[in-house]
Write a protein that holds these residues in place. Structure first.
Motif, mmCIF file in Angstrom:
data_model
loop_
_atom_site.group_PDB
_atom_site.id
_atom_site.type_symbol
_atom_site.label_atom_id
_atom_site.label_comp_id
_atom_site.label_asym_id
_atom_site.label_seq_id
_atom_site.Cartn_x
_atom_site.Cartn_y
_atom_site.Cartn_z
ATOM 1 N N THR A 136 0.848 -1.201 0.000
ATOM 2 C CA THR A 136 0.000 0.000 0.000
ATOM 3 C C THR A 136 0.880 1.246 0.000
ATOM 4 O O THR A 136 0.657 2.197 -0.769
ATOM 5 C CB THR A 136 -0.918 -0.010 1.243
ATOM 6 O OG1 THR A 136 -1.786 -1.142 1.150
ATOM 7 C CG2 THR A 136 -1.739 1.261 1.350
ATOM 8 N N GLY A 140 1.098 3.420 -3.226
ATOM 9 C CA GLY A 140 0.503 4.711 -2.875
ATOM 10 C C GLY A 140 1.458 5.848 -3.188
ATOM 11 O O GLY A 140 1.071 6.872 -3.762
ATOM 12 N N ASN A 228 -4.873 8.543 6.171
ATOM 13 C CA ASN A 228 -5.178 7.247 6.783
ATOM 14 C C ASN A 228 -6.249 7.351 7.858
ATOM 15 O O ASN A 228 -6.716 6.336 8.365
ATOM 16 C CB ASN A 228 -3.917 6.679 7.462
ATOM 17 C CG ASN A 228 -2.912 6.146 6.467
ATOM 18 O OD1 ASN A 228 -3.277 5.476 5.508
ATOM 19 N ND2 ASN A 228 -1.632 6.442 6.689
ATOM 20 N N CYS A 250 -6.575 6.822 1.687
ATOM 21 C CA CYS A 250 -6.189 5.416 1.870
ATOM 22 C C CYS A 250 -7.028 4.783 2.965
ATOM 23 O O CYS A 250 -7.409 3.621 2.880
ATOM 24 C CB CYS A 250 -4.703 5.346 2.217
ATOM 25 S SG CYS A 250 -4.142 3.684 2.576
ATOM 26 N N PHE A 279 -7.891 5.200 -2.826
ATOM 27 C CA PHE A 279 -6.790 4.288 -3.163
ATOM 28 C C PHE A 279 -7.128 2.935 -2.561
ATOM 29 O O PHE A 279 -7.501 2.843 -1.381
ATOM 30 C CB PHE A 279 -5.473 4.807 -2.554
ATOM 31 C CG PHE A 279 -4.334 3.843 -2.726
ATOM 32 C CD1 PHE A 279 -3.532 3.890 -3.860
ATOM 33 C CD2 PHE A 279 -4.073 2.867 -1.760
ATOM 34 C CE1 PHE A 279 -2.498 2.984 -4.034
ATOM 35 C CE2 PHE A 279 -3.042 1.966 -1.926
ATOM 36 C CZ PHE A 279 -2.245 2.023 -3.065
#
Ligand SMILES: NC(=O)c1ccc[n+]([C@@H]2O[C@H](COP(=O)([O-])OP(=O)(O)OC[C@H]3O[C@@H](n4cnc5c(N)ncnc54)[C@H](OP(=O)(O)O)[C@@H]3O)[C@@H](O)[C@H]2O)c1
Length: 338
Positions: A136, A140, A228, A250, A279
């Protein structure tokens, strides 16, 4: 030798808000025997991910909800105990999307693949740096975000498994990197261990105080947000984005146990002609080998560090899972089952 009992961590009711211990039950059942086309896996480690919280709800997602009475779905690594499939032999290490249970009976699927434990820093790294969280961070940063030297990247959840690697990878691309995390210890780790340029402790701060701290830490504004957490972290970040900034969503962990907070300052996207987009690491599945190789190389060169928080035993599945939401995990949260 195969044990006679398969201990499993079952979902027995859908959580309302924060999951309670009574939403789960530990159950012992007989160890299944694989038939033709099936494999019995002895799970050694399970990955405890914030995503599991979403799978507990009966809501549309990228995977179906975990059914009531089923074991809680999780990525695991383990060894093949018995096999009805030629290409998997007893003793082989494998990784897959299985469940928090001592043994998983599986039909090989797209999620399941052999792993070479000799090619990794540790077995568990396949659940951390070399696994979904590392991938990720890798895709990302290197594909979705692509920060440049001179740009500023703001990372929330920065001391966690994904965030800590995002910050390091963005630094390797020459960006100025600022992280948001909970508490002085985690903030010190951001700068001292992961090499962030500045750290912001969000605890005890409302949107205005957080926005002020972001303004100080990002004097040239923000070009990329790696989100996040959501909630006030995102609200405050949006107040300081630059022209044509990119906000990569994310995760929104601050909202997983409650009602959606909503993004309060999205009018800033208009003012700054900025882009906010989602994402999902699953979208990169066909490029995982490329990502794992890149991560392994950076670790081998000493350019990337990662941390794991390993809790012991399936009986601790519930308290270990809840550490993700009170912030008492220090690195990728992993449950050791054997
Ligand atoms: N889109 C994808 O494909 C993808 C893949 C993997 C992960 N993710 C997302 O990435 C994020 C991080 O996942 P991870 O596996 O790396 O977990 P992690 O960061 O290692 O652990 C979760 C951390 O979130 C923070 N947190 C929890 N509740 C919070 C709150 N209310 N407000 C602010 N911070 C809070 C805590 O850190 P503090 O102590 O700093 O509060 C906690 O340690 C999650 O949102 C997850 O859903 C997305």
């Amino acid at each position: 030798m195969t044990a006679s009992v398969n201990r499993r961590f079952l979902l027995v009711s859908r959580p309302e808000g924060s999951p309670r211990e009574s939403d789960f039950r530990l159950e012992d059942s007989p160890v299944p025997t694989p038939g033709p086309g099936e494999i019995l896996i002895r799970n050694h480690y399970a990955s405890l991910d914030p995503a599991i919280r979403g799978w507990l709800d009966d809501a549309p997602s990228y995977l179906p909800p975990i059914a009531i009475g089923d074991p809680v779905r999780a990525s695991t690594i383990g060894t093949v105990e018995a096999s009805g499939v030629d290409r998997f032999k007893p003793g082989d290490w494998v990784m897959g999307l299985n469940a928090i249970e001592a043994y998983s009976l599986v039909t090989p699927n797209d999620f399941m693949h052999p792993i070479d434990v000799s090619a990794a820093p540790s077995v568990t790294s396949y659940l951390s740096a070399m696994g979904a969280v590392g991938l990720t961070a890798w895709f990302g940063v290197s594909d979705a975000m692509q920060p440049h030297p001179g740009q500023t990247v703001l990372v929330s959840g920065a001391a966690g498994a994904v965030g800590s690697m995002v910050g390091q990878l963005a630094k390797l691309r020459g960006a100025r990197v600022v992280g948001i995390a909970g508490g002085a210890t985690k903030c010190a780790r951001l700068t001292d261990r992961y090499g962030f340029d500045a750290a912001i402790d969000y605890r005890g701060k409302d949107e205005a105080a957080l926005a002020e701290a972001i303004a100080t830490a990002c004097p040239d504004g923000i070009d990329h947000v790696f989100e996040n957490v959501g909630g006030v972290c995102l609200d405050a970040a949006l107040r300081h984005i630059n022209q044509d900034a990119q906000i990569l969503l994310c995760g929104l962990i601050s909202e997983y146990n409650g009602d959606p907070h909503g993004a309060r300052n999205i009018w800033q996207l208009i003012v700054k002609t900025a882009t906010m987009r989602g994402f999902l690491i699953a979208r990169y599945a066909d490029r995982f080998p490329e990502g794992s190789q890149a991560i392994a190389a950076l670790i081998g060169e000493g350019k990337l560090v990662f941390d794991e928080h390993i809790e012991q035993g399936i009986d601790n599945a519930y308290p270990a899972f809840m550490r993700l939401f009170d912030g008492t995990n220090d690195g990728k949260m992993i449950l050791k089952l054997v």
